[in-house]
Design a protein around this motif. Structure first.
Motif, mmCIF file in Angstrom:
data_model
loop_
_atom_site.group_PDB
_atom_site.id
_atom_site.type_symbol
_atom_site.label_atom_id
_atom_site.label_comp_id
_atom_site.label_asym_id
_atom_site.label_seq_id
_atom_site.Cartn_x
_atom_site.Cartn_y
_atom_site.Cartn_z
ATOM 1 N N UNK A 133 0.827 -1.206 0.000
ATOM 2 C CA UNK A 133 0.000 0.000 0.000
ATOM 3 C C UNK A 133 0.864 1.261 0.000
ATOM 4 N N UNK A 134 1.956 1.226 0.761
ATOM 5 C CA UNK A 134 2.868 2.381 0.808
ATOM 6 C C UNK A 134 3.498 2.629 -0.553
ATOM 7 N N UNK A 135 3.943 1.562 -1.206
ATOM 8 C CA UNK A 135 4.547 1.691 -2.534
ATOM 9 C C UNK A 135 3.532 2.234 -3.535
ATOM 10 N N UNK A 136 2.311 1.724 -3.492
ATOM 11 C CA UNK A 136 1.265 2.186 -4.404
ATOM 12 C C UNK A 136 1.000 3.685 -4.213
ATOM 13 N N UNK A 137 0.928 4.131 -2.949
ATOM 14 C CA UNK A 137 0.680 5.553 -2.664
ATOM 15 C C UNK A 137 1.845 6.429 -3.114
ATOM 16 N N UNK A 138 3.071 5.950 -2.910
ATOM 17 C CA UNK A 138 4.244 6.710 -3.335
ATOM 18 C C UNK A 138 4.312 6.819 -4.860
ATOM 19 N N UNK A 139 3.983 5.733 -5.549
ATOM 20 C CA UNK A 139 3.977 5.764 -7.019
ATOM 21 C C UNK A 139 2.916 6.729 -7.543
ATOM 22 N N UNK A 140 1.768 6.747 -6.875
ATOM 23 C CA UNK A 140 0.696 7.664 -7.271
ATOM 24 C C UNK A 140 1.129 9.115 -7.085
ATOM 25 N N UNK A 141 1.755 9.409 -5.940
ATOM 26 C CA UNK A 141 2.243 10.766 -5.682
ATOM 27 C C UNK A 141 3.340 11.144 -6.666
ATOM 28 N N UNK A 142 4.230 10.191 -6.953
ATOM 29 C CA UNK A 142 5.313 10.431 -7.907
ATOM 30 C C UNK A 142 4.759 10.814 -9.272
ATOM 31 N N UNK A 143 3.724 10.103 -9.711
ATOM 32 C CA UNK A 143 3.112 10.370 -11.018
ATOM 33 C C UNK A 143 2.509 11.780 -11.069
ATOM 34 N N UNK A 144 1.867 12.189 -9.980
ATOM 35 C CA UNK A 144 1.258 13.526 -9.928
ATOM 36 C C UNK A 144 2.320 14.623 -9.961
#
Length: 333
Positions: A133-144
Protein backbone atom coordinates in the motif's frame (compact mmCIF):
# COMPACT_ATOMS: atom_id res chain seq x y z
CA UNK A 1 -21.90 -26.43 -2.28
CA UNK A 2 -21.32 -22.80 -1.31
CA UNK A 3 -20.96 -21.93 2.37
CA UNK A 4 -22.63 -18.55 1.79
CA UNK A 5 -26.31 -18.09 2.66
CA UNK A 6 -26.43 -14.29 2.58
CA UNK A 7 -25.10 -11.88 -0.06
CA UNK A 8 -24.18 -8.28 0.71
CA UNK A 9 -23.83 -5.73 -2.10
CA UNK A 10 -22.15 -2.41 -1.34
CA UNK A 11 -22.29 0.68 -3.56
CA UNK A 12 -19.52 3.06 -2.45
CA UNK A 13 -19.27 6.82 -2.73
CA UNK A 14 -17.00 9.37 -1.08
CA UNK A 15 -19.16 10.29 1.93
CA UNK A 16 -21.41 7.25 2.39
CA UNK A 17 -22.18 3.79 1.06
CA UNK A 18 -25.40 1.88 0.42
CA UNK A 19 -25.71 -1.74 1.52
CA UNK A 20 -28.25 -4.33 0.41
CA UNK A 21 -28.20 -7.84 1.88
CA UNK A 22 -30.05 -10.74 0.23
CA UNK A 23 -31.03 -13.17 3.00
CA UNK A 24 -31.09 -16.97 2.55
CA UNK A 25 -30.37 -16.59 -1.18
CA UNK A 26 -33.87 -15.26 -1.80
CA UNK A 27 -33.81 -12.20 -4.05
CA UNK A 28 -37.26 -11.15 -2.81
CA UNK A 29 -35.99 -11.12 0.77
CA UNK A 30 -33.55 -8.21 0.76
CA UNK A 31 -32.85 -5.33 3.16
CA UNK A 32 -31.30 -1.93 2.50
CA UNK A 33 -29.53 0.63 4.66
CA UNK A 34 -27.15 3.55 4.16
CA UNK A 35 -24.01 4.22 6.25
CA UNK A 36 -21.29 6.86 6.53
CA UNK A 37 -18.05 5.91 4.78
CA UNK A 38 -15.93 5.88 7.95
CA UNK A 39 -15.01 3.50 10.78
CA UNK A 40 -18.21 4.25 12.73
CA UNK A 41 -20.31 3.60 9.64
CA UNK A 42 -18.65 0.22 9.08
CA UNK A 43 -19.25 -0.79 12.71
CA UNK A 44 -22.89 0.21 12.27
CA UNK A 45 -22.99 -1.98 9.13
CA UNK A 46 -21.76 -5.01 11.08
CA UNK A 47 -24.36 -4.41 13.80
CA UNK A 48 -27.11 -4.07 11.17
CA UNK A 49 -25.99 -7.29 9.45
CA UNK A 50 -26.13 -9.15 12.74
CA UNK A 51 -29.76 -8.08 13.11
CA UNK A 52 -30.49 -9.73 9.75
CA UNK A 53 -28.77 -12.95 10.86
CA UNK A 54 -25.81 -12.23 8.60
CA UNK A 55 -22.30 -12.93 9.94
CA UNK A 56 -18.79 -13.26 8.54
CA UNK A 57 -19.23 -17.05 8.42
CA UNK A 58 -22.26 -17.13 6.11
CA UNK A 59 -22.05 -13.86 4.14
CA UNK A 60 -20.29 -13.00 0.90
CA UNK A 61 -19.58 -9.28 0.54
CA UNK A 62 -19.34 -7.91 -2.99
CA UNK A 63 -18.40 -4.40 -4.14
CA UNK A 64 -16.97 -2.70 -7.20
CA UNK A 65 -13.45 -1.38 -7.72
CA UNK A 66 -13.72 2.22 -6.49
CA UNK A 67 -10.09 3.08 -5.74
CA UNK A 68 -9.44 4.92 -2.50
CA UNK A 69 -13.15 5.29 -1.59
CA UNK A 70 -13.50 1.56 -0.94
CA UNK A 71 -10.20 0.95 0.83
CA UNK A 72 -11.47 1.67 4.35
CA UNK A 73 -14.47 -0.63 3.90
CA UNK A 74 -12.35 -3.47 2.52
CA UNK A 75 -9.67 -3.13 5.20
CA UNK A 76 -12.17 -3.06 8.08
CA UNK A 77 -14.39 -5.88 6.82
CA UNK A 78 -11.34 -8.09 6.28
CA UNK A 79 -10.27 -7.36 9.87
CA UNK A 80 -13.77 -8.57 10.90
CA UNK A 81 -13.07 -11.81 8.93
CA UNK A 82 -15.62 -11.21 6.14
CA UNK A 83 -15.04 -12.78 2.72
CA UNK A 84 -14.90 -9.95 0.16
CA UNK A 85 -15.23 -10.11 -3.60
CA UNK A 86 -13.98 -6.97 -5.38
CA UNK A 87 -15.27 -7.06 -8.95
CA UNK A 88 -15.05 -4.91 -12.08
CA UNK A 89 -18.10 -2.68 -12.44
CA UNK A 90 -18.36 -3.48 -16.17
CA UNK A 91 -18.63 -7.23 -15.49
CA UNK A 92 -21.46 -6.60 -13.03
CA UNK A 93 -23.31 -4.30 -15.43
CA UNK A 94 -23.00 -6.65 -18.42
CA UNK A 95 -23.96 -9.77 -16.47
CA UNK A 96 -27.26 -8.33 -15.29
CA UNK A 97 -28.59 -7.48 -18.78
CA UNK A 98 -30.78 -4.56 -19.78
CA UNK A 99 -31.55 -2.35 -16.78
CA UNK A 100 -33.65 0.79 -16.54
CA UNK A 101 -33.10 3.45 -13.92
CA UNK A 102 -30.21 4.01 -11.57
CA UNK A 103 -29.66 5.07 -7.96
CA UNK A 104 -27.37 4.03 -5.13
CA UNK A 105 -29.84 1.63 -3.53
CA UNK A 106 -30.55 -0.03 -6.89
CA UNK A 107 -26.81 -0.34 -7.62
CA UNK A 108 -26.17 -2.02 -4.25
CA UNK A 109 -29.07 -4.41 -4.90
CA UNK A 110 -27.68 -5.31 -8.34
CA UNK A 111 -24.24 -5.97 -6.85
CA UNK A 112 -25.78 -8.25 -4.20
CA UNK A 113 -27.72 -10.12 -6.90
CA UNK A 114 -24.55 -10.47 -8.98
CA UNK A 115 -22.81 -12.10 -5.97
CA UNK A 116 -25.78 -14.46 -5.48
CA UNK A 117 -25.92 -15.44 -9.15
CA UNK A 118 -22.16 -15.94 -9.61
CA UNK A 119 -21.16 -17.18 -6.16
CA UNK A 120 -19.32 -20.19 -7.61
CA UNK A 121 -17.03 -17.84 -9.57
CA UNK A 122 -16.27 -15.59 -6.60
CA UNK A 123 -12.63 -14.57 -6.16
CA UNK A 124 -12.01 -13.78 -2.52
CA UNK A 125 -10.00 -10.59 -2.16
CA UNK A 126 -6.61 -10.90 -0.53
CA UNK A 127 -5.60 -7.61 1.07
CA UNK A 128 -2.11 -6.37 0.12
CA UNK A 129 0.45 -5.94 2.85
CA UNK A 130 1.01 -2.49 4.34
CA UNK A 131 4.32 -2.19 2.45
CA UNK A 132 2.54 -2.70 -0.88
CA UNK A 133 0.00 0.00 0.00
CA UNK A 134 2.87 2.38 0.81
CA UNK A 135 4.55 1.69 -2.53
CA UNK A 136 1.26 2.19 -4.40
CA UNK A 137 0.68 5.55 -2.66
CA UNK A 138 4.24 6.71 -3.33
CA UNK A 139 3.98 5.76 -7.02
CA UNK A 140 0.70 7.66 -7.27
CA UNK A 141 2.24 10.77 -5.68
CA UNK A 142 5.31 10.43 -7.91
CA UNK A 143 3.11 10.37 -11.02
CA UNK A 144 1.26 13.53 -9.93
CA UNK A 145 4.51 15.41 -9.21
CA UNK A 146 5.97 14.42 -12.60
CA UNK A 147 2.79 15.61 -14.35
CA UNK A 148 2.89 18.94 -12.49
CA UNK A 149 6.55 19.48 -13.31
CA UNK A 150 6.04 18.61 -16.98
CA UNK A 151 3.11 21.05 -17.19
CA UNK A 152 5.18 23.93 -15.81
CA UNK A 153 8.11 23.25 -18.13
CA UNK A 154 5.85 22.79 -21.18
CA UNK A 155 3.98 26.05 -20.56
CA UNK A 156 7.26 27.96 -20.30
CA UNK A 157 8.59 26.40 -23.51
CA UNK A 158 5.39 27.24 -25.41
CA UNK A 159 5.77 30.94 -24.52
CA UNK A 160 9.34 31.11 -25.87
CA UNK A 161 8.06 31.24 -29.44
CA UNK A 162 5.67 34.13 -28.82
CA UNK A 163 6.83 36.15 -25.80
CA UNK A 164 10.45 35.96 -24.65
CA UNK A 165 9.95 38.44 -21.80
CA UNK A 166 7.01 36.49 -20.39
CA UNK A 167 9.01 33.27 -20.66
CA UNK A 168 11.86 34.70 -18.58
CA UNK A 169 9.37 35.89 -15.96
CA UNK A 170 7.66 32.50 -15.82
CA UNK A 171 10.98 30.66 -15.49
CA UNK A 172 12.05 32.99 -12.71
CA UNK A 173 8.77 32.60 -10.80
CA UNK A 174 8.48 28.80 -10.97
CA UNK A 175 12.21 28.06 -10.71
CA UNK A 176 11.95 27.31 -6.98
CA UNK A 177 8.76 25.29 -7.53
CA UNK A 178 10.50 23.01 -10.03
CA UNK A 179 13.49 22.61 -7.69
CA UNK A 180 11.07 21.70 -4.90
CA UNK A 181 9.34 19.14 -7.12
CA UNK A 182 12.69 17.61 -8.09
CA UNK A 183 13.67 17.38 -4.42
CA UNK A 184 10.35 15.71 -3.56
CA UNK A 185 10.80 13.24 -6.42
CA UNK A 186 14.26 12.31 -5.13
CA UNK A 187 12.84 11.79 -1.65
CA UNK A 188 10.16 9.49 -3.07
CA UNK A 189 12.86 7.47 -4.85
CA UNK A 190 14.73 7.13 -1.54
CA UNK A 191 11.55 6.03 0.24
CA UNK A 192 10.89 3.40 -2.44
CA UNK A 193 14.47 2.10 -2.21
CA UNK A 194 14.22 1.83 1.58
CA UNK A 195 10.93 -0.08 1.39
CA UNK A 196 12.47 -2.58 -1.03
CA UNK A 197 15.68 -3.05 0.99
CA UNK A 198 13.88 -3.48 4.31
CA UNK A 199 11.52 -6.21 3.09
CA UNK A 200 13.00 -9.58 2.15
CA UNK A 201 10.18 -10.76 -0.16
CA UNK A 202 9.93 -7.39 -1.93
CA UNK A 203 13.68 -7.27 -2.42
CA UNK A 204 13.71 -10.78 -3.89
CA UNK A 205 10.86 -10.16 -6.36
CA UNK A 206 12.28 -6.75 -7.30
CA UNK A 207 15.73 -8.20 -8.10
CA UNK A 208 14.23 -11.06 -10.10
CA UNK A 209 11.96 -8.84 -12.20
CA UNK A 210 14.56 -6.14 -12.87
CA UNK A 211 17.02 -8.81 -14.01
CA UNK A 212 14.91 -9.10 -17.19
CA UNK A 213 16.43 -6.76 -19.85
CA UNK A 214 14.17 -3.76 -20.37
CA UNK A 215 12.29 -3.99 -17.06
CA UNK A 216 13.13 -0.96 -14.93
CA UNK A 217 12.54 -0.20 -11.26
CA UNK A 218 9.22 1.64 -11.71
CA UNK A 219 7.74 -1.04 -13.99
CA UNK A 220 8.84 -3.69 -11.52
CA UNK A 221 7.10 -1.84 -8.68
CA UNK A 222 3.94 -1.40 -10.78
CA UNK A 223 3.90 -5.15 -11.44
CA UNK A 224 4.39 -5.92 -7.75
CA UNK A 225 1.52 -3.61 -6.75
CA UNK A 226 -0.98 -4.60 -9.44
CA UNK A 227 -0.38 -8.33 -8.94
CA UNK A 228 -0.15 -8.15 -5.12
CA UNK A 229 3.36 -9.61 -5.22
CA UNK A 230 2.49 -11.90 -8.17
CA UNK A 231 -0.27 -13.75 -6.28
CA UNK A 232 -3.35 -12.55 -8.22
CA UNK A 233 -2.71 -14.34 -11.54
CA UNK A 234 -2.16 -18.08 -11.94
CA UNK A 235 -0.63 -17.86 -15.44
CA UNK A 236 1.53 -15.31 -17.31
CA UNK A 237 -1.17 -15.06 -19.99
CA UNK A 238 -3.70 -13.82 -17.43
CA UNK A 239 -1.32 -11.05 -16.39
CA UNK A 240 -0.56 -10.24 -20.04
CA UNK A 241 -4.32 -9.96 -20.73
CA UNK A 242 -4.68 -7.63 -17.74
CA UNK A 243 -1.84 -5.50 -19.13
CA UNK A 244 -3.49 -5.42 -22.58
CA UNK A 245 -0.68 -7.07 -24.56
CA UNK A 246 -2.43 -10.26 -25.75
CA UNK A 247 -4.05 -10.14 -29.23
CA UNK A 248 -7.46 -11.80 -29.66
CA UNK A 249 -9.13 -13.16 -32.78
CA UNK A 250 -12.16 -11.31 -34.21
CA UNK A 251 -14.02 -13.43 -36.80
CA UNK A 252 -17.64 -14.29 -37.54
CA UNK A 253 -18.85 -16.46 -40.41
CA UNK A 254 -17.26 -15.74 -43.78
CA UNK A 255 -17.71 -11.98 -43.95
CA UNK A 256 -16.01 -10.69 -40.78
CA UNK A 257 -12.27 -11.29 -40.77
CA UNK A 258 -10.48 -8.74 -38.59
CA UNK A 259 -6.83 -9.26 -37.78
CA UNK A 260 -6.14 -10.21 -34.13
CA UNK A 261 -5.83 -7.19 -31.86
CA UNK A 262 -5.49 -6.37 -28.17
CA UNK A 263 -8.59 -5.55 -26.16
CA UNK A 264 -9.31 -2.01 -25.04
CA UNK A 265 -10.08 -3.18 -21.48
CA UNK A 266 -6.65 -3.17 -19.87
CA UNK A 267 -4.53 -1.51 -17.24
CA UNK A 268 -3.39 1.50 -19.27
CA UNK A 269 -0.63 2.54 -16.86
CA UNK A 270 0.96 -0.89 -16.89
CA UNK A 271 0.58 -1.15 -20.66
CA UNK A 272 2.35 2.19 -21.11
CA UNK A 273 5.20 1.11 -18.83
CA UNK A 274 5.61 -2.19 -20.70
CA UNK A 275 5.68 -0.34 -24.03
CA UNK A 276 8.65 1.74 -22.89
CA UNK A 277 10.29 -1.39 -21.51
CA UNK A 278 9.83 -3.16 -24.87
CA UNK A 279 11.55 -0.30 -26.73
CA UNK A 280 14.43 -0.42 -24.25
CA UNK A 281 14.70 -4.22 -24.48
CA UNK A 282 14.83 -4.13 -28.30
CA UNK A 283 17.84 -1.81 -28.06
CA UNK A 284 19.68 -3.54 -25.19
CA UNK A 285 18.89 -7.26 -25.50
CA UNK A 286 20.58 -8.95 -28.52
CA UNK A 287 17.98 -11.74 -28.59
CA UNK A 288 15.00 -9.38 -28.73
CA UNK A 289 16.85 -7.04 -31.11
CA UNK A 290 17.39 -9.96 -33.49
CA UNK A 291 13.75 -11.06 -33.07
CA UNK A 292 12.48 -7.55 -33.85
CA UNK A 293 14.65 -7.20 -36.97
CA UNK A 294 13.72 -10.65 -38.25
CA UNK A 295 9.97 -10.12 -37.85
CA UNK A 296 10.05 -6.68 -39.48
CA UNK A 297 11.98 -8.14 -42.43
CA UNK A 298 9.27 -10.80 -42.74
CA UNK A 299 6.75 -8.00 -43.30
CA UNK A 300 5.23 -7.77 -39.83
CA UNK A 301 4.22 -4.30 -38.66
CA UNK A 302 6.56 -2.73 -36.11
CA UNK A 303 3.72 -2.13 -33.64
CA UNK A 304 2.71 -5.80 -33.80
CA UNK A 305 6.27 -6.92 -33.10
CA UNK A 306 6.65 -4.43 -30.23
CA UNK A 307 3.46 -5.83 -28.70
CA UNK A 308 4.91 -9.34 -29.02
CA UNK A 309 7.99 -8.12 -27.15
CA UNK A 310 5.78 -6.67 -24.40
CA UNK A 311 4.13 -10.07 -24.11
CA UNK A 312 7.51 -11.80 -23.96
CA UNK A 313 8.66 -9.47 -21.16
CA UNK A 314 5.62 -10.35 -19.05
CA UNK A 315 6.30 -14.07 -19.55
CA UNK A 316 9.99 -13.61 -18.70
CA UNK A 317 9.24 -11.73 -15.48
CA UNK A 318 6.66 -14.32 -14.41
CA UNK A 319 9.08 -17.16 -15.18
CA UNK A 320 11.76 -15.56 -13.01
CA UNK A 321 9.43 -14.85 -10.08
CA UNK A 322 7.67 -18.24 -10.19
CA UNK A 323 10.96 -20.06 -10.71
CA UNK A 324 12.68 -18.01 -7.98
CA UNK A 325 15.62 -17.20 -10.23
CA UNK A 326 17.47 -14.39 -11.97
CA UNK A 327 17.06 -14.04 -15.73
CA UNK A 328 19.92 -15.46 -17.78
CA UNK A 329 20.64 -13.95 -21.19
CA UNK A 330 20.89 -16.36 -24.08
CA UNK A 331 23.50 -16.08 -26.79
CA UNK A 332 22.23 -15.20 -30.25
CA UNK A 333 23.69 -17.33 -33.03
Amino acid sequence: MSKFKHFLGIDVSKEYFDAVVIVDGNKEKSFHCQFDNDSKGIKSLCKWLKEQGSTYKNTLVCLEHTGMYGRLIIRNLISFKFDIWVEMSLKIIRSIGVQRGKNDKLDAERIAYYALKNVNEAIIHKAPRMEIDKIRNLLSLREKLITTKATLVRNANEFKQFDVAATKLFEKLHKNTIKGLQKDLKNIEIQLDNLIKEDQNLSKIYNQSTSVPGIGRITSLFLICYTNEFTMYSTPRQLACYAGVVPFEYTSGKSIRVRPKVHYLANKKLKKQLHMCALSAIRSDPELKHYFSRKVEEGKSKMLVINNVRNKLVHRVCACVRGNKIFEKRQVA
